[in-house]
Each structure stands twice: as structure tokens, then as C-alpha cells.
Design an enzyme around this catalytic site. Structure first.
Site, PDB file in Angstrom:
ATOM      1  N   GLU A 263      22.459 -25.260  41.225  1.00 16.30           N
ATOM      2  CA  GLU A 263      22.453 -24.338  42.363  1.00 16.30           C
ATOM      3  C   GLU A 263      22.118 -22.895  42.003  1.00 16.30           C
ATOM      4  O   GLU A 263      22.861 -21.964  42.359  1.00 16.30           O
ATOM      5  CB  GLU A 263      23.794 -24.404  43.115  1.00 16.30           C
ATOM      6  CG  GLU A 263      24.124 -25.821  43.565  1.00 16.30           C
ATOM      7  CD  GLU A 263      25.287 -25.918  44.543  1.00 16.30           C
ATOM      8  OE1 GLU A 263      26.130 -25.003  44.558  1.00 16.30           O
ATOM      9  OE2 GLU A 263      25.344 -26.923  45.284  1.00 16.30           O
ATOM     10  N   GLU A 379      23.068 -33.786  46.023  1.00 16.50           N
ATOM     11  CA  GLU A 379      24.484 -33.505  46.303  1.00 16.50           C
ATOM     12  C   GLU A 379      24.597 -33.420  47.802  1.00 16.50           C
ATOM     13  O   GLU A 379      23.749 -32.813  48.457  1.00 16.50           O
ATOM     14  CB  GLU A 379      24.916 -32.131  45.772  1.00 16.50           C
ATOM     15  CG  GLU A 379      25.278 -32.038  44.334  1.00 16.50           C
ATOM     16  CD  GLU A 379      25.960 -30.690  44.010  1.00 16.50           C
ATOM     17  OE1 GLU A 379      26.596 -30.094  44.906  1.00 16.50           O
ATOM     18  OE2 GLU A 379      25.838 -30.256  42.873  1.00 16.50           O
TER      19      GLU A 379
END
Ligand SMILES: *[C@@H]1O[C@H](CO)[C@@H](O)[C@H](O)[C@H]1NC(C)=O
Ligand SMILES: *[C@@H]1O[C@H](CO)[C@@H](O)[C@H](O)[C@H]1NC(C)=O
Ligand SMILES: *[C@@H]1O[C@H](CO)[C@@H](O)[C@H](O)[C@H]1NC(C)=O
Ligand SMILES: *[C@@H]1O[C@H](CO)[C@@H](O)[C@H](O)[C@H]1NC(C)=O
Length: 450
Positions: A263, A379
Site C-alpha cells: 500500500e 486484499e
């Protein structure tokens, strides 16, 4: 086209599971908690895929590998470790996963990326028994792939496994028993269960160290988070870590691919921001680092590991604005990145599960087709109404042809209790676990990869 046809044909099958008629091709015909029919339509055989899911497969007459029953003797980079579970070894993992258009392939045949995240499996000092349970629980859903952390930056070792320690501005990669040797064991046990790993090499977030440790140790406490992407001293240090880690596993088929960071964003909360970080900052960094990995390791795939934000300045929705520093479509153009990733957390983003979630998946499938590279939802999670919401997302993945997905996150009951649960963990036997099992079978049937 045939592929789309196949998956559309599959959808009614799921709705018919509870009828007493014979179960159609690719339908579920058994499994723990399953109450539907167990007789397959003519020409099909009910095949045990795992304890929670048996499926009617065309022509099959003997059970294919039962991934739930695995033990193994495996060799890793630095030695031999013997691990065993309650049952016998069947898994062989060999060859390297590649891409072909929007698909993953193994030995020129479709390979379905489906599975779960388990950041904890290599970090919590689990023994091999617990690691076996963890991977066995994931494999029993029909998973092929597990995403995990290949980092833990520490300034003071804290008992868990760590892969790099820092003394002032001097980093030392931990190659010892609670360092890379531990990771060797993780890889070897994953393989014993027929699983491959996507390994993420640092974190935007400060959990388990991550970017801010590099920035703070090398440039001084409180230096801007995004200097991680631009400062030559930091880039050199990160490359050194990446080189040490990646080199160790160049010939390892248990690795599916490397990810540059979990991320990555311009913004930091524990650290400042320079104010100069834009989408091109992270794109430039991703191009340089992915090329660097390719120069060391031409066997494995490389991706960023980002949330898949779009760069549409002025868009009222944050994750479409580009302000976090990610341009998903532009990054897919980088030749040394093999596949795209995106995450989906409507609750954390202040969005609805649906229709926002399905739209988010559809938009990434559109980018997938435009770039002609695989794209995975690597995810995702919501904390309430999970089964219903995930069912809609899975159906969108099937209908859009999105390449694959990895749920956040796997859960297991281990010797000392359940694995970490942030509200998203999926434990064996839960409704979501059963749903994941059905979904993995449906994706494999779509891809013809079973
Ligand atoms: C990036 O990482 C920092 C941790 O260092 C975190 O606090 C920040 O919120 C992350 N950025 C975003 C907005 O995700
Ligand atoms: C990286 O940061 C260090 C410490 O602040 C600084 O001396 C150096 O000039 C920076 N390098 C680049 C290329 O920005
Ligand atoms: C990706 O590359 C193609 C071909 O060079 C170009 O037409 C397209 O605009 C690029 N896309 C983005 C989002 O940068
Ligand atoms: C649960 O999710 C489904 C699918 O998104 C939705 O149709 C339903 O309204 C949701 N139920 C609740 C109670 O939020």
C-alpha cells in the site's frame, strides 16, 4: 469468449445446490455443512476437493489431489527441514508462474491466483506444527496463493521474527534462525501444501517497520515519508535489502512473485510529507525498483502491492482522485511490472460495500483488459454482512473476468489460540470460509485450471 460463456453457465449452478435433483457439472456435491444433493449429473463424478467442498467434475473418476491432507519433507535454501501434519504429502510445486495476456500461466496452462493473505505466518515465531496448520487451513479452501510479509524492520528486536535490524543508520539483514532461515521454512511449508507465495518487501505503514524506519534511520527522525521514494541514500538501502532477500530465492518455485511495498502512498501519519510527492513520484520509483528486481531475478513476477487508486484529478471520490500518489492505469504500463493489484475496503474509505465495491472491481477489470496484464484484488474486506457482500464481489470477479483475488485475511486456531483477528480473519468452518472454498472452485472452473 468461450471463457465468459463457461462462467456464465456456472452461475445458475450455485443457485441450484440445495435442490434434490442431480447436481450439474461444476456444482457442489458434498462437504462439511453441505445439505444439497450428492449425485452428479450424467458424465460427472463427485470429486473431493477438500473437507468443505466436493464438486461434480466432468468425466473424473478418481479424486484429484486432496490438498487438505499434506505433509512433507522439503529442502530450502540453507538446509533441510522436515515437517509433517496429520496426513500424507501430495503437493508438488515446481516451475515458475508467468503471465499470458490477462492470465497467469504455469507450464503454458492457466494458473488461477486465488487464496488469502497471511502476514503473520512468518512473523510470529510459530513452530512448524503451527505453520503447517496455517497453510493447511488455507490450502483446504482450494487456494493456490498466499500473500505474506517479507519484511520486519526493527530498531530493537522484539521477540518476533525480523528480517532487518537497524543500529543508527546501519541496517543488517537477519539471515539467522529468526530471520531468513525462518522465511526458508515458511516457503518450504507453503510448498508442502501446494501453495505459492506473493512476498511483499516493505510497508507503507509503520507496522513491522516499513518505509518510515528507512527514512527515520537514514535521514533523521521525522523526515518526510515520501523521501522513501526519492532519496538516493534510502533507495540504495532498500535496494540492498531487496537484493539480499530476492537473491536467496531466485530459483525457488514456492515464490510466485515479489511486491515492492504494501500500500505505498505519498502520505505518512507517523512522519511528515514533503508536499512534492505526486503520482509520478511513485510511478518513477516503481519503474526503477521493479527493473532492479528483474535484473536480479528473471524467474519471478513483480508487482507494486498498491491499493489500485485511480488518477482522475477532481473526481469527488478519494480513491479515484490520484491524491494518494497512485495512478493504477499508468503503473500497469510499466514494462517491468507483470501484474496489477488493488485492494477494497469500503468501510475504511467511507464508501458503501455495494454498489461501490462492484463498481471498483469492474473499473479494475476494465484496466486489466486495456493493459492486457493480469489484475488481482489482492486484499479486500468488510467487517459486517461479510458473506453476502463477498458473494456479490465474487460474482463480479467471475462476470468481469478479473484475474483473481486474495482475501484479507486467513485465520487459524493454533496451539496457543487463534491467529490475529482485525475483524476480517476467516477461520475454518465459518460461512466465509465455505464461501471462499466455493469461489476458488468456481474460479478454477472458469479458468480451466483445476
Ligand atoms: C502510509 O504509512 C504511514 C505509516 O508510516 C501511515 O501512517 C499512513 O497513514 C499511510 N498512508 C496512508 C494514507 O495510507
Ligand atoms: C538524501 O537525504 C540526505 C540526508 O538528508 C541528504 O544529505 C541527501 O542529499 C539526500 N539525497 C538526495 C539525492 O536527495
Ligand atoms: C499506457 O500506454 C499506452 C501506450 O503507450 C498509452 O496509449 C496510454 O495512454 C498509457 N496509459 C496511461 C494511463 O498512462
Ligand atoms: C448485505 O449485503 C448485501 C449485498 O451487498 C446487500 O444486498 C444487503 O442489503 C446487505 N444487508 C445488510 C443488512 O446490510
Amino acid at each position: 469468449m468461450a471463457r465468459v460463456f463457461g462462467l456464465l453457465a456456472l452461475l445458475p449452478v450455485i443457485a441450484k445446490l440445495t435442490t434434490a435433483q442431480s447436481v450439474p457439472e461444476y456444482g457442489q456435491c458434498g462437504g462439511i455443512g453441505f445439505t444439497g444433493g450428492t449425485t452428479c449429473a450424467a458424465g460427472n463424478t463427485c470429486v473431493l476437493l477438500n473437507p468443505y467442498y466436493s464438486q461434480c467434475l466432468p468425466g473424473a473418476s478418481s479424486a484429484s489431489s486432496s490438498v487438505s491432507s499434506v505433509s512433507a519433507t522439503s529442502t530450502t535454501g540453507t538446509g533441510t527441514s522436515t515437517t509433517s501434519t496429520s496426513s500424507s504429502p501430495t503437493a508438488t510445486v515446481s516451475g515458475f508462474v508467468k503471465t499470458s495476456g490477462t492470465q497467469f500461466v504455469l507450464d503454458n496452462k492457466p494458473f488461477t491466483v486465488v487464496g488469502a493473505n497471511s502476514y503473520w505466518v512468518g512473523l510470529m515465531n510459530y513452530d512448524t506444527t503451527d505453520m503447517n496448520t496455517a497453510f493447511s487451513d488455507i490450502a483446504a479452501t482450494g487456494a493456490t496463493t498466499v500473500r505474506t510479509w517479507g519484511f520486519n524492520e526493527v530498531t530493537t528486536p522484539d521477540g518476533v521474527a525480523y528480517y532487518q535490524s537497524w543500529s543508527g543508520s546501519t541496517p543488517t539483514v537477519n539471515t539467522g534462525a529468526n530471520g531468513l532461515e525462518n522465511f526458508d521454512t515458511v516457503v518450504s511449508i507453503a510448498k508442502a501444501h501446494g501453495l505459492r507465495l506473493i512476498v511483499t518487501l516493505t510497508n507503507n505503514w509503520s507496522d513491522y517497520g516499513g518505509m518510515d524506519v528507512y527514512v527515520n534511520q537514514l535521514l533523521g527522525q521525522g523526515s518526510p515519508h515520501d523521501y522513501f521514494y526519492t532519496n538516493a541514500t534510502v533507495i540504495a538501502a532498500y535496494k540492498n535489502y531487496v537484493k539480499t532477500f530476492v537473491s536467496r530465492y531466485v530459483n525457488e518455485p514456492g515464490i510466485l512473485g515479489w511486491e515492492l511495498a504494501n500500500e505505498p502512498r505519498c502520505l505518512g501519519s507517523t512522519s511528515a510529507t514533503s508536499g512534492t510527492c505526486t503520482v509520478s513520484t511513485i510511478s518513477t520509483w516503481a519503474a526503477e525498483l521493479s527493473a532492479f528486481i528483474k535484473s536480479i531475478d528473471s524467474n519471478h513476477l513483480v508487482a507494486i502491492g498498491d491499493e489500485g487508486f485511480f488518477n482522475d484529478p477532481g473526481n469527488p471520490v478519494y480513491v479515484y482522485q490520484g491524491s494518494a500518489g497512485i495512478d493504477f492505469a499508468a503503473n500497469l504500463n510499466i514494462s517491468t511490472l507483470d501484474f496489477g493489484t488493488f485492494h477494497l475496503y469500503p468501510d475504511s474509505w467511507g464508501e458503501s460495500d455495494n454498489p461501490f465495491g462492484t463498481q471498483w472491481i469492474e473499473d479494475h477489470a476494465t484496466s486489466m483488459l486495456a493493459s492486457n496484464k493480469p489484475v488481482i484484488m489482492e486484499e479486500f474486506g468488510t467487517t459486517s454482512n461479510q458473506s453476502d457482500v463477498y458473494a456479490t464481489w465474487y460474482s463480479t470477479i467471475l462476470s468481469t473476468g478479473l484475474t483473481g483475488d486474495l482475501i484479507w485475511q486467513a485465520g487459524s486456531d493454533l496451539t496457543n489460540g487463534p491467529t490475529p483477528n482485525d475483524g476480517y480473519a476467516v477461520y475454518p468452518g465459518s460461512d466465509v470460509y465455505v464461501l471462499d472454498t466455493q469461489h476458488a472452485a468456481a474460479l478454477k472452473a472458469r479458468d480451466g485450471s483445476a
